[in-house]
Design a protein around this motif. Sequence first.
Motif, PDB file in Angstrom:
ATOM      1  N   HIS A   1      55.673  10.015  62.573  1.00 54.50           N
ATOM      2  CA  HIS A   1      56.372   9.915  61.546  1.00 54.50           C
ATOM      3  C   HIS A   1      56.535  11.394  60.667  1.00 54.50           C
ATOM      4  O   HIS A   1      57.968  11.447  60.128  1.00 54.50           O
ATOM      5  CB  HIS A   1      55.661   8.977  60.382  1.00 54.50           C
ATOM      6  CG  HIS A   1      56.646   8.732  59.186  1.00 54.50           C
ATOM      7  ND1 HIS A   1      57.864   8.263  59.052  1.00 54.50           N
ATOM      8  CD2 HIS A   1      56.312   9.008  57.856  1.00 54.50           C
ATOM      9  CE1 HIS A   1      58.305   8.225  58.076  1.00 54.50           C
ATOM     10  NE2 HIS A   1      57.368   8.638  56.979  1.00 54.50           N
TER      11      HIS A   1
ATOM     12  N   HIS B   1      53.335   3.754  63.871  1.00 51.48           N
ATOM     13  CA  HIS B   1      54.179   4.816  63.433  1.00 51.48           C
ATOM     14  C   HIS B   1      53.823   5.930  62.460  1.00 51.48           C
ATOM     15  O   HIS B   1      53.828   7.348  62.705  1.00 51.48           O
ATOM     16  CB  HIS B   1      55.576   4.183  62.854  1.00 51.48           C
ATOM     17  CG  HIS B   1      56.405   5.217  62.587  1.00 51.48           C
ATOM     18  ND1 HIS B   1      57.034   6.079  63.753  1.00 51.48           N
ATOM     19  CD2 HIS B   1      57.154   5.550  61.576  1.00 51.48           C
ATOM     20  CE1 HIS B   1      58.032   6.753  63.340  1.00 51.48           C
ATOM     21  NE2 HIS B   1      58.103   6.572  61.797  1.00 51.48           N
TER      22      HIS B   1
ATOM     23  N   ASP C   1      59.053   9.611  67.509  1.00 49.68           N
ATOM     24  CA  ASP C   1      60.090  10.136  66.790  1.00 49.68           C
ATOM     25  C   ASP C   1      61.203  11.124  67.744  1.00 49.68           C
ATOM     26  O   ASP C   1      61.418  12.131  67.566  1.00 49.68           O
ATOM     27  CB  ASP C   1      59.417  11.245  65.703  1.00 49.68           C
ATOM     28  CG  ASP C   1      58.816  10.268  64.697  1.00 49.68           C
ATOM     29  OD1 ASP C   1      59.441   9.540  63.634  1.00 49.68           O
ATOM     30  OD2 ASP C   1      57.473  10.215  64.671  1.00 49.68           O
TER      31      ASP C   1
ATOM     32  N   ASN D   1      60.108   3.414  60.897  1.00 45.22           N
ATOM     33  CA  ASN D   1      61.115   2.890  59.643  1.00 45.22           C
ATOM     34  C   ASN D   1      62.306   2.960  59.979  1.00 45.22           C
ATOM     35  O   ASN D   1      63.169   2.158  59.391  1.00 45.22           O
ATOM     36  CB  ASN D   1      60.510   4.007  58.563  1.00 45.22           C
ATOM     37  CG  ASN D   1      60.706   5.353  58.967  1.00 45.22           C
ATOM     38  OD1 ASN D   1      59.906   5.776  59.560  1.00 45.22           O
ATOM     39  ND2 ASN D   1      61.746   6.035  58.344  1.00 45.22           N
TER      40      ASN D   1
ATOM     41  N   ASP E   1      61.093   5.228  65.695  1.00 44.64           N
ATOM     42  CA  ASP E   1      61.913   6.312  65.297  1.00 44.64           C
ATOM     43  C   ASP E   1      62.653   6.577  66.539  1.00 44.64           C
ATOM     44  O   ASP E   1      62.758   7.774  66.938  1.00 44.64           O
ATOM     45  CB  ASP E   1      61.457   7.325  64.275  1.00 44.64           C
ATOM     46  CG  ASP E   1      61.349   6.838  62.900  1.00 44.64           C
ATOM     47  OD1 ASP E   1      61.528   5.377  62.609  1.00 44.64           O
ATOM     48  OD2 ASP E   1      61.028   7.624  62.030  1.00 44.64           O
TER      49      ASP E   1
HETATM   50 MN   LIG Z   1      59.439   7.497  60.770  1.00 44.62          MN
END
Ligand SMILES: [Mn+2]
Length: 224
Positions: free
Chosen positions: A138, A103, A8, A61, A36
């Motif tokens: 995430h 993730h 992330d 995502n 991400d």
């Molecule tokens: Mn995410």
Amino acid sequence: MRVAALYDVHGNVHALEAVLCDVEREGVDELVFGGDIAAGPFPRQTLELVRSLDAVCIRGNADWRDGEWGAHQWVWDQLGEEGGEWLKALPDHAVLDGIFFCHATPRSDIEPVTPATADERLADILAGVEQELVVAGHTHMQQDRRVDRWRFVNPGSVGRPYEDAPGAYWGIVGEEIALRRTDYDLEAAAEATRASGHPRAAELAEENVLRVPSREGAIAVFGG
Ligand SMILES: [Mn+2]
């Protein structure tokens, strides 16, 4: 094997640069980006830096979706077609030295696991995963917990943490687990973020760099 897990990053190239200095000092064997990667104020610079490294990358995502769980159109415009396609083509998980990297969870890139997630539910989520160590991100919150035969580690978020102090969060995984936090120049990063052109630049600078959402607040939003 010692693997640096950088999750992330969310286009925060300043946080990533600081973490990479610490990673260098650690002399790890492998580097994994847990998804991400680019969705944030400096998508192009972040992606160029990530691609210049000898790293394993998986897709989050915001690396392929649009809308609520995806990246802002501004991010895709910055990345250009080739950059966007590169992100979208990443695998959704990786196995290195018997460690499972994904993730969010092995079965979904948007399913949250927070400290409030019950052990029974986490065991259900991990059912079928043969590797004993599962590394996932995430939720942007560090976690290290054991449930049944698994150890579930979230190294936190490099670029957009939901923690009790600002900074860049990451981890080293392998036989030993070490959750890390790296300081970086928040004022300089915030100033650059404000000038980035991202549609939410001011908000990102104030609420995701200089200050960060609390763990408690984030758990309330994600739920258990
Ligand atoms: Mn995410």
